[in-house]
Design an enzyme around this catalytic site. Structure first.
Site, PDB file in Angstrom:
ATOM      1  N   HIS A 124       1.750   4.430  -2.905  1.00  0.00           N
ATOM      2  CA  HIS A 124       1.809   5.899  -2.806  1.00  0.00           C
ATOM      3  C   HIS A 124       3.147   6.406  -3.355  1.00  0.00           C
ATOM      4  O   HIS A 124       3.208   7.408  -4.070  1.00  0.00           O
ATOM      5  CB  HIS A 124       1.684   6.336  -1.343  1.00  0.00           C
ATOM      6  CG  HIS A 124       0.297   6.284  -0.786  1.00  0.00           C
ATOM      7  ND1 HIS A 124      -0.769   6.906  -1.385  1.00  0.00           N
ATOM      8  CD2 HIS A 124      -0.195   5.702   0.336  1.00  0.00           C
ATOM      9  CE1 HIS A 124      -1.862   6.701  -0.649  1.00  0.00           C
ATOM     10  NE2 HIS A 124      -1.544   5.968   0.394  1.00  0.00           N
ATOM     11  N   HIS A 130       0.836  -1.208   0.000  1.00  0.00           N
ATOM     12  CA  HIS A 130       0.000   0.000   0.000  1.00  0.00           C
ATOM     13  C   HIS A 130       0.875   1.264   0.000  1.00  0.00           C
ATOM     14  O   HIS A 130       0.738   2.134  -0.864  1.00  0.00           O
ATOM     15  CB  HIS A 130      -0.909  -0.024   1.234  1.00  0.00           C
ATOM     16  CG  HIS A 130      -1.771   1.186   1.369  1.00  0.00           C
ATOM     17  ND1 HIS A 130      -3.103   1.187   1.044  1.00  0.00           N
ATOM     18  CD2 HIS A 130      -1.500   2.452   1.776  1.00  0.00           C
ATOM     19  CE1 HIS A 130      -3.611   2.384   1.237  1.00  0.00           C
ATOM     20  NE2 HIS A 130      -2.656   3.181   1.686  1.00  0.00           N
ATOM     21  N   GLU A 131       1.779   1.354   0.947  1.00  0.00           N
ATOM     22  CA  GLU A 131       2.596   2.568   1.072  1.00  0.00           C
ATOM     23  C   GLU A 131       3.529   2.723  -0.137  1.00  0.00           C
ATOM     24  O   GLU A 131       3.797   3.837  -0.588  1.00  0.00           O
ATOM     25  CB  GLU A 131       3.385   2.565   2.379  1.00  0.00           C
ATOM     26  CG  GLU A 131       2.516   2.559   3.645  1.00  0.00           C
ATOM     27  CD  GLU A 131       1.511   3.715   3.699  1.00  0.00           C
ATOM     28  OE1 GLU A 131       1.763   4.763   3.075  1.00  0.00           O
ATOM     29  OE2 GLU A 131       0.460   3.550   4.347  1.00  0.00           O
ATOM     30  N   HIS A 148       3.260   6.488  -7.048  1.00  0.00           N
ATOM     31  CA  HIS A 148       2.480   7.606  -7.581  1.00  0.00           C
ATOM     32  C   HIS A 148       3.395   8.830  -7.735  1.00  0.00           C
ATOM     33  O   HIS A 148       3.398   9.506  -8.770  1.00  0.00           O
ATOM     34  CB  HIS A 148       1.327   7.892  -6.604  1.00  0.00           C
ATOM     35  CG  HIS A 148       0.243   8.773  -7.146  1.00  0.00           C
ATOM     36  ND1 HIS A 148      -0.794   9.210  -6.360  1.00  0.00           N
ATOM     37  CD2 HIS A 148       0.023   9.309  -8.366  1.00  0.00           C
ATOM     38  CE1 HIS A 148      -1.610   9.965  -7.088  1.00  0.00           C
ATOM     39  NE2 HIS A 148      -1.135  10.048  -8.308  1.00  0.00           N
TER      40      HIS A 148
HETATM   41 ZN   LIG Z   1      -2.819   5.248   1.918  1.00  0.00          ZN
END
Ligand SMILES: [Zn+2]
Length: 694
Positions: free
Chosen positions: A484, A480-481, A487
């Site tokens: 980011h 998940h991290e 991105h």
């Molecule tokens: Zn998040």
């Protein structure tokens, strides 16, 4: 060790303010940070930034993008740099000395930001550029950047006449004080209602939980007893494991009536109604029909109606799943009494769900952890990004703020430098809990800079030479991290305010939640979920892990959605002088009855205790955004699986081009449409949750 004399404060301040230098396009000077220099550096950086703003506002030339918006994008660079360091020290290295700096600097930084938004000459210039944006030869990105600056001012009331501005300021101050009263009441109810158990009342509780409750009782001066405090972390395991139905009901009632007990700490009598009235008044002053409409104007959903429509699409499927879950649980309860047990009540749900889990999903989470080594999972993050996007990662030497950190250079397919990625993996007493991503610097080409990002986690540091074994949930969090981070790494924009993760709140979790989907793929697990001897995780265990992902989803989604729907209804109901004030308990009851709330479940956060919504306004008319982002990520992942290949190169390229690299240069709804060829659809989400889909 250093032979040189300790540098003067002036040198320390200069180190924080000056351009980042180094062989990789400039690295944060983590090795040259003196905490004593933070405060003077922030003050000097604000002074420099104020000078830049004043110069833009006082420009005698007619306002243009080039003399107003572009210099705003370039302003405040020194403040960005010192705030990046300050942010790391307050999150990762928060000593009492750093805390003291924070206490002094937070009001100063807030006041600085207010002063900019109240600068009327500056807003007049931004407004002029915004109004001419269609007639001028601005690129789409420049138009979007112009809108972003304009919108930030307008949302603060920059367009209002003086009297209305003064009223908004007064409303904001009153809301801030209501917010702190709300939280004080909630904390008081959590602190005062503690259930003390005797030894005969512990039936069903595992030993580790008994130990924790005993320790809590001892800490509260009641050695020899067991304390169940009125918090989620004490309540949830008690309701799960206690065999005492009467005590489960007691604990459940205490927890779910927090903030609404009709005593001195009641939030429902005046605090919530007044908050809702003031929010409504503020939205009306700004020209919006409701607080939700004002709040959501710059989100991907855009309007309360869009968010509500999505929630009501999911609601019937979630409720249908609850009926199945309740039937499974009732069968177990009936079996226990050899006849007809009482119907499943809200204080029974977690208890019987656990029995269903054991019977249907029998999963030993410890067995999985053997195959999840932190170093291997980090390699998996890199490998998946390589396969999808052609990125490569190489460890480099760069200044760090902890010897446990590592730094990697990220290159694209052609070997071009893209970004730096930092990992601070281990817990320390002065570090914030949980896991998060930081964008130390955003990519941009206006004043060319590459992205510098970090991931931060709180694993327990192992003995030297030993691997860190992590749980399945931790592995999901890593993906998940890192999503980011990807991105930010992908960003290909001109201006920093629209770079990387600087996107709407209901869109920013799309890349992170989407990346989670590549962990449970055969390609990743067979290569990287291996034990210390290199043996891969057994197939049957993987099957169980995947099957367990749909366990109890009816309960989880329904308790969440009930809260999100009530949040949206509270903030779309008119609260003007002529409207009847909202009575939170009645409002909640009527709203939930109208949508057919299952009697076995309550809102995850009842109105009287809904701190996401009433402590500050971060998630007011915004609790829907968890669902919104999840619908996006499941729908986006199905774009891959529909091709038959979760690694489909053409889809990965479209994801990079349409979503990951564009930042906030285009409307997120349009970005999604370009990638998916249509608007988001809830079907993929419903399938992923295992809901009955008609
Ligand atoms: Zn998040």
């Amino acid at each position: 060790m250093s032979a040189s004399p300790s540098p003067s404060l002036e040198t320390d301040v200069a180190a924080l303010l000056s351009d980042w230098t180094g062989p990789y396009g400039g690295e944060p000077p983590f090795d040259r940070v003196a905490v004593s220099a933070l405060e003077p550096a922030i003050e000097e950086a604000m002074r420099l930034n104020q000078g830049e703003i004043d110069a833009i506002a006082a420009d005698p030339a007619a306002p243009t993008f080039a003399n107003t918006i572009a210099p705003l994008e370039r302003a405040g660079r020194a403040l960005d740099r010192v705030q990046t360091i300050y942010g790391v020290w307050t999150a990762n290295l928060k000593t009492p000395e750093v805390q003291a700096v924070e206490t002094r600097m937070e009001p100063a930084l807030a006041a600085f930001s207010d002063r900019i938004f109240q600068n009327e000459a500056l807003f007049a210039r931004i407004d002029a550029v915004y109004r001419a944006r269609g007639r001028s030869d601005l690129t789409p990105e420049q138009q979007r950047v112009t809108w972003k600056h304009w919108n930030a001012f307008v949302k603060q009331g920059a367009q209002l006449p003086a009297a209305a501005k003064a009223r908004v300021t007064a409303i904001n101050q009153r809301l801030a004080s209501l917010s702190s009263s709300f939280m004080q009441n909630l904390l008081a109810d959590e602190a005062e209602h503690v259930l003390y158990l005797s030894e005969g009342e512990l039936d069903g509780l595992p030993q580790a939980l008994r130990d924790a409750y005993a320790q809590d009782a001892a800490d509260r001066g009641r050695p020899g007893a067991w304390a169940v405090s009125n918090t989620r972390s004490a309540m949830e395991p008690f309701l799960t494991y206690s065999d005492r139905r009467d005590l489960r009901e007691t604990v459940w009632r205490a927890y779910y009536s927090r903030g609404g007990n009709g005593d001195d700490h009641d939030n429902t009598v005046s605090i919530i109604p007044e908050t809702l009235r003031l929010r409504y008044e503020k939205a009306r002053l700004m020209g919006f029909p409701s607080y939700a409409a004002w709040k959501m104007q710059d989100t991907m959903a855009g309007t309360p109606e869009a968010a509500m429509a999505q929630m009501m699409q999911v609601w019937p499927a979630a409720v249908a799943r609850v009926r199945q879950e309740v039937a499974d649980m009732q069968a177990i309860a009936d079996g226990e009494v050899g006849g007809t047990a009482p119907p499943i009540a809200p204080w029974d749900y977690r208890h019987y769900a656990e029995k269903v889990r054991k019977a249907k999903y029998d999963l030993d989470m410890q067995a999985a952890a053997r195959y999840l080594q932190l170093d291997k999972m980090r390699e998996a993050l890199f490998w998946a990004a390589g396969r999808l996007f052609g990125f490569s990662f190489a460890r480099i030497d760069a200044p760090v703020f902890s010897p446990d950190m590592s730094v990697y250079e990220v290159k694209d397919r052609s070997g071009r430098h893209l970004a730096l990625w930092y990992l601070d993996p281990y817990a320390r007493p002065i570090k914030a809990s949980g896991a998060w991503m930081n964008q130390y610097r955003g990519q941009q080409t206006d004043e060319p800079a590459a992205a510098v990002v970090s991931n931060n986690t709180n694993f327990v540091k192992p003995a030297p030479g030993r691997p860190v074994l992590i749980s399945w949930d931790d592995a999901v969090t890593l993906f998940h991290e890192f999503g980011h981070a990807l991105h930010a790494i992908h960003a290909k924009v001109t201006y920093p305010s629209v770079s990387g993760t600087n996107v709407a709140r209901d869109f920013v979790e799309l890349p992170s939640q989407l990346y989670e989907n590549w962990l449970p793929t055969e390609a990743v697990l067979s290569r990287f979920a291996v034990d210390e001897d290199g043996r891969p995780i057994p197939g049957p265990l993987v099957d169980k892990l995947l099957k367990a992902r749909t366990f109890n989803t009816g309960f989880a989604v329904t308790e969440y959605l009930a809260a999100a729907i009530v949040d949206m209804k509270l903030h779309t109901t008119p609260q003007g002088p002529g409207d009847p004030p909202i009575d939170p308990a009645r409002f909640e009851k009527e709203t939930l009855e109208a949508i057919g709330m299952p009697p076995e479940i309550v809102m995850r956060h009842r109105t009287s205790q809904f701190f996401h919504v009433f402590q500050g306004d971060g998630y007011a008319a915004g609790y829907y955004s968890y669902l919104w982002a999840e619908v996006l990520d499941h729908d986006a992942f199905e774009a891959f699986t529909e091709t038959g290949d979760p690694w489909d190169p053409a889809t990965a390229q479209r994801l990079a081009d349409d979503i990951l690299s564009v930042g906030d240069t285009i409307d997120p709804a349009e970005a999604f449409r370009r990638f998916r060829g249509r608007d988001p659809d809830v079907g993929a989400y419903l399938r992923a949750k295992g809901f009955p889909v008609s």
